[in-house]
Design an enzyme around this catalytic site. Structure first.
Site, PDB file in Angstrom:
ATOM      1  N   ALA A  18       0.831  -1.288   0.099  1.00  0.00           N
ATOM      2  CA  ALA A  18      -0.200   0.046   0.031  1.00  0.00           C
ATOM      3  C   ALA A  18       0.821   1.126  -0.096  1.00  0.00           C
ATOM      4  O   ALA A  18       0.328   2.238  -0.071  1.00  0.00           O
ATOM      5  CB  ALA A  18      -0.937  -0.001   1.191  1.00  0.00           C
ATOM      6  N   ARG A  20       3.101   2.472  -2.140  1.00  0.00           N
ATOM      7  CA  ARG A  20       3.380   3.030  -3.543  1.00  0.00           C
ATOM      8  C   ARG A  20       2.395   2.701  -4.540  1.00  0.00           C
ATOM      9  O   ARG A  20       1.617   1.628  -4.441  1.00  0.00           O
ATOM     10  CB  ARG A  20       4.707   2.684  -4.004  1.00  0.00           C
ATOM     11  CG  ARG A  20       5.815   3.009  -3.230  1.00  0.00           C
ATOM     12  CD  ARG A  20       7.313   2.822  -4.093  1.00  0.00           C
ATOM     13  NE  ARG A  20       7.528   1.465  -3.819  1.00  0.00           N
ATOM     14  CZ  ARG A  20       7.766   0.713  -5.056  1.00  0.00           C
ATOM     15  NH1 ARG A  20       7.745   1.511  -6.129  1.00  0.00           N
ATOM     16  NH2 ARG A  20       8.178  -0.483  -5.015  1.00  0.00           N
ATOM     17  N   ASN A  96      -2.353  -6.690  -3.801  1.00  0.00           N
ATOM     18  CA  ASN A  96      -2.178  -5.949  -4.818  1.00  0.00           C
ATOM     19  C   ASN A  96      -0.459  -5.993  -4.867  1.00  0.00           C
ATOM     20  O   ASN A  96       0.251  -5.835  -5.704  1.00  0.00           O
ATOM     21  CB  ASN A  96      -2.203  -4.381  -4.139  1.00  0.00           C
ATOM     22  CG  ASN A  96      -1.595  -3.453  -5.045  1.00  0.00           C
ATOM     23  OD1 ASN A  96      -1.571  -3.157  -6.136  1.00  0.00           O
ATOM     24  ND2 ASN A  96      -0.390  -2.896  -4.218  1.00  0.00           N
ATOM     25  N   SER A 148      -2.866  -9.155 -14.044  1.00  0.00           N
ATOM     26  CA  SER A 148      -2.504  -8.504 -14.922  1.00  0.00           C
ATOM     27  C   SER A 148      -2.936  -8.758 -16.503  1.00  0.00           C
ATOM     28  O   SER A 148      -2.915  -9.922 -16.603  1.00  0.00           O
ATOM     29  CB  SER A 148      -1.047  -8.345 -15.066  1.00  0.00           C
ATOM     30  OG  SER A 148      -0.239  -7.572 -16.193  1.00  0.00           O
ATOM     31  N   TYR A 161       6.608 -13.717 -14.644  1.00  0.00           N
ATOM     32  CA  TYR A 161       5.664 -12.782 -14.120  1.00  0.00           C
ATOM     33  C   TYR A 161       4.220 -13.007 -14.813  1.00  0.00           C
ATOM     34  O   TYR A 161       3.266 -13.187 -13.928  1.00  0.00           O
ATOM     35  CB  TYR A 161       6.084 -11.240 -14.745  1.00  0.00           C
ATOM     36  CG  TYR A 161       5.094 -10.233 -14.235  1.00  0.00           C
ATOM     37  CD1 TYR A 161       4.955  -9.690 -12.917  1.00  0.00           C
ATOM     38  CD2 TYR A 161       4.179  -9.586 -15.260  1.00  0.00           C
ATOM     39  CE1 TYR A 161       4.150  -8.655 -12.746  1.00  0.00           C
ATOM     40  CE2 TYR A 161       3.411  -8.490 -14.983  1.00  0.00           C
ATOM     41  CZ  TYR A 161       3.224  -8.045 -13.510  1.00  0.00           C
ATOM     42  OH  TYR A 161       2.296  -7.212 -13.183  1.00  0.00           O
ATOM     43  N   LYS A 165       0.840 -14.258 -12.740  1.00  0.00           N
ATOM     44  CA  LYS A 165      -0.298 -13.395 -13.029  1.00  0.00           C
ATOM     45  C   LYS A 165      -1.527 -14.233 -13.348  1.00  0.00           C
ATOM     46  O   LYS A 165      -2.685 -14.182 -13.180  1.00  0.00           O
ATOM     47  CB  LYS A 165      -0.241 -12.284 -13.714  1.00  0.00           C
ATOM     48  CG  LYS A 165       0.606 -11.294 -13.028  1.00  0.00           C
ATOM     49  CD  LYS A 165       0.163 -10.489 -11.700  1.00  0.00           C
ATOM     50  CE  LYS A 165       0.942  -9.527 -11.234  1.00  0.00           C
ATOM     51  NZ  LYS A 165       0.440  -9.009  -9.945  1.00  0.00           N
ATOM     52  N   ILE A 194      -0.123   1.005 -16.543  1.00  0.00           N
ATOM     53  CA  ILE A 194      -0.609   2.015 -15.537  1.00  0.00           C
ATOM     54  C   ILE A 194       0.474   2.821 -15.097  1.00  0.00           C
ATOM     55  O   ILE A 194       1.724   2.269 -14.630  1.00  0.00           O
ATOM     56  CB  ILE A 194      -1.439   1.442 -14.260  1.00  0.00           C
ATOM     57  CG1 ILE A 194      -2.669   0.340 -14.495  1.00  0.00           C
ATOM     58  CG2 ILE A 194      -2.050   2.389 -13.228  1.00  0.00           C
ATOM     59  CD1 ILE A 194      -3.525   0.868 -15.174  1.00  0.00           C
TER      60      ILE A 194
HETATM   61  P1  NAP Z   1       4.771  -0.742  -7.504  1.00  0.00           P
HETATM   62  O1  NAP Z   1       4.409   0.832  -7.788  1.00  0.00           O
HETATM   63  O2  NAP Z   1       6.209  -1.321  -8.102  1.00  0.00           O
HETATM   64  O3  NAP Z   1       4.534  -0.908  -6.020  1.00  0.00           O
HETATM   65  C1  NAP Z   1       4.546  -2.159  -5.703  1.00  0.00           C
HETATM   66  C2  NAP Z   1       4.247  -2.531  -4.367  1.00  0.00           C
HETATM   67  O4  NAP Z   1       4.293  -3.758  -3.949  1.00  0.00           O
HETATM   68  C3  NAP Z   1       5.259  -1.485  -3.221  1.00  0.00           C
HETATM   69  O5  NAP Z   1       4.467  -0.928  -2.377  1.00  0.00           O
HETATM   70  C4  NAP Z   1       6.261  -2.754  -2.803  1.00  0.00           C
HETATM   71  O6  NAP Z   1       6.456  -2.634  -1.585  1.00  0.00           O
HETATM   72  C5  NAP Z   1       5.027  -3.809  -2.635  1.00  0.00           C
HETATM   73  N1  NAP Z   1       5.609  -5.109  -2.557  1.00  0.00           N
HETATM   74  C6  NAP Z   1       6.405  -5.550  -3.524  1.00  0.00           C
HETATM   75  N2  NAP Z   1       6.919  -7.013  -3.121  1.00  0.00           N
HETATM   76  C7  NAP Z   1       6.387  -7.186  -1.788  1.00  0.00           C
HETATM   77  C8  NAP Z   1       6.333  -8.186  -0.917  1.00  0.00           C
HETATM   78  N3  NAP Z   1       7.205  -9.260  -1.123  1.00  0.00           N
HETATM   79  N4  NAP Z   1       5.838  -7.929   0.535  1.00  0.00           N
HETATM   80  C9  NAP Z   1       5.072  -6.804   0.483  1.00  0.00           C
HETATM   81  N5  NAP Z   1       4.772  -5.884  -0.410  1.00  0.00           N
HETATM   82  C10 NAP Z   1       5.625  -5.945  -1.628  1.00  0.00           C
HETATM   83  O7  NAP Z   1       3.703  -1.442  -8.462  1.00  0.00           O
HETATM   84  P2  NAP Z   1       2.386  -1.007  -9.128  1.00  0.00           P
HETATM   85  O8  NAP Z   1       2.396  -0.608 -10.433  1.00  0.00           O
HETATM   86  O9  NAP Z   1       1.548  -0.167  -8.218  1.00  0.00           O
HETATM   87  O10 NAP Z   1       1.716  -2.489  -9.092  1.00  0.00           O
HETATM   88  C11 NAP Z   1       0.754  -2.818  -8.135  1.00  0.00           C
HETATM   89  C12 NAP Z   1      -0.040  -4.350  -8.441  1.00  0.00           C
HETATM   90  O11 NAP Z   1      -0.440  -4.213  -9.850  1.00  0.00           O
HETATM   91  C13 NAP Z   1       1.243  -5.378  -8.718  1.00  0.00           C
HETATM   92  O12 NAP Z   1       0.745  -6.686  -8.394  1.00  0.00           O
HETATM   93  C14 NAP Z   1       1.592  -5.476 -10.403  1.00  0.00           C
HETATM   94  O13 NAP Z   1       2.011  -6.663 -10.894  1.00  0.00           O
HETATM   95  C15 NAP Z   1       0.118  -5.115 -10.834  1.00  0.00           C
HETATM   96  N6  NAP Z   1      -0.088  -4.454 -12.099  1.00  0.00           N
HETATM   97  C16 NAP Z   1       0.535  -3.320 -12.371  1.00  0.00           C
HETATM   98  C17 NAP Z   1       0.703  -2.719 -13.733  1.00  0.00           C
HETATM   99  C18 NAP Z   1       1.270  -1.498 -13.908  1.00  0.00           C
HETATM  100  O14 NAP Z   1       1.213  -1.208 -15.251  1.00  0.00           O
HETATM  101  N7  NAP Z   1       1.933  -0.581 -13.046  1.00  0.00           N
HETATM  102  C19 NAP Z   1      -0.062  -3.353 -14.626  1.00  0.00           C
HETATM  103  C20 NAP Z   1      -0.604  -4.588 -14.296  1.00  0.00           C
HETATM  104  C21 NAP Z   1      -0.496  -5.093 -13.137  1.00  0.00           C
HETATM  105  P3  NAP Z   1       7.967  -1.576  -1.438  1.00  0.00           P
HETATM  106  O15 NAP Z   1       7.549  -0.118  -1.563  1.00  0.00           O
HETATM  107  O16 NAP Z   1       8.483  -2.089  -0.038  1.00  0.00           O
HETATM  108  O17 NAP Z   1       8.957  -2.180  -2.603  1.00  0.00           O
END
Ligand code: NAP
Length: 253
Positions: A18, A20, A96, A148, A161, A165, A194
């Site tokens: 949560a 970021r 998430n 995703s 990945y 997913k 995103i």
């Molecule tokens: P992000 O900005 O990189 O943030 C990821 C978050 O997950 C961060 O808060 C991170 O914590 C946390 N995290 C990662 N590994 C973890 C672990 N082992 N335990 C607890 N927390 C962990 O990514 P996002 O773009 O917001 O993505 C969020 C979700 O949406 C993900 O599941 C991603 O695969 C999915 N998604 C994203 C996109 C996109 O285009 N952005 C597209 C499709 C799906 P830290 O701050 O400690 O690193």
């Protein structure tokens, strides 16, 4: 435009990852709807405290930081069971937390495969399993798993990945079937590209190429995703379960 659902007021919802990106957007949107937000994070406790204060100013009924690494079974179990014992059952879960590492198959290391599967797939399963007994005691329960479009369409350089997913989709449908009779809904959403730190890493040429392939010609905003999550957590979607919903500007039509 921020969605509002009256029944989210006071609803106790966990959001993992949560601090970021999409997770932060979802936590803020829930707070603006008056929910009680349980903020899952794995490091930087001071940032988690700061965000909790921000969530309360946005209107959260309560905001509670909860530290655990989703890829560590024992940590997930201890944190979530401890939380429920002290504060009572949750009625919403947003799985998430996730990460991506773009590497061609030939260069992919064993450790990277473990990290991608452990975080993106096993993490969500650990959370659901740790909470399942207590969720049975709650009402109007909704679980949203963030998958995703890559889990649906695949992508070069994202094999592990994509596998993780795609796994989330089978897991979500199974949970929906197993727990539906107990009033628990479970759905998966598949965001496209995103604007977050995850996509910031893309070089401008790749980003331009992806944009040209998106019918709506833009990357999504975290608010696009959080509005869908709010709908699925709310009872406004009370007859939707086991569903996979894309939110991708049309990239995978
Ligand atoms: P992000 O900005 O990189 O943030 C990821 C978050 O997950 C961060 O808060 C991170 O914590 C946390 N995290 C990662 N590994 C973890 C672990 N082992 N335990 C607890 N927390 C962990 O990514 P996002 O773009 O917001 O993505 C969020 C979700 O949406 C993900 O599941 C991603 O695969 C999915 N998604 C994203 C996109 C996109 O285009 N952005 C597209 C499709 C799906 P830290 O701050 O400690 O690193």
């Amino acid at each position: 435009m921020q969605a509002h659902f009256q029944d989210l007021k006071g609803k106790k919802v966990l959001v993992t990852g949560a601090l970021r990106g999409i997770g932060r957007g979802v936590a803020c949107a829930l707070a603006s709807n008056g929910a009680h937000v349980v903020l899952g994070y794995r490091s930087r406790p001071e940032k988690a405290q700061e965000l909790c204060e921000a969530l309360r100013s946005l209107g959260a009924e309560e905001a509670h930081p909860l530290r655990f690494d989703v890829s560590e079974y024992a940590q997930v179990k201890e944190a979530l069971e401890g939380y429920v014992k002290e504060h009572g059952p949750l009625s919403g879960v947003v799985n998430n937390a996730g990460l991506s590492r773009d590497t061609l198959l030939l260069r992919l290391k064993e450790e990277e495969i473990h990290t991608l599967i452990d975080t993106n797939l096993k993490g969500s399963l650990y959370v659901i399993q740790a909470l399942s007994r207590s969720l049975l005691k709650s009402s109007e329960v909704s679980i949203v798993n963030i998958s995703s479009v890559i889990g649906l369409m695949g992508n070069s350089g994202q094999t592990a990945y994509a596998a993780a997913k795609a796994g989330i989709l089978g897991m979500s449908k199974s949970v929906a079937k197993e727990l539906g009779g107990r009033g628990i809904r479970c759905n998966a959403i598949c965001p496209g590209f995103i604007e977050t730190d995850m996509t910031k890493a893309l070089d401008p040429k790749t980003k331009e190429l992806y944009c040209s392939q998106i019918p709506l010609k833009r990357f999504g905003h975290t608010e696009d995703v959080s509005n869908l999550v709010l709908f699925l957590i709310s009872q406004a979607s009370s007859y939707i379960t086991g569903e996979v919903i894309k939110i991708d500007g049309g990239i995978y039509i």
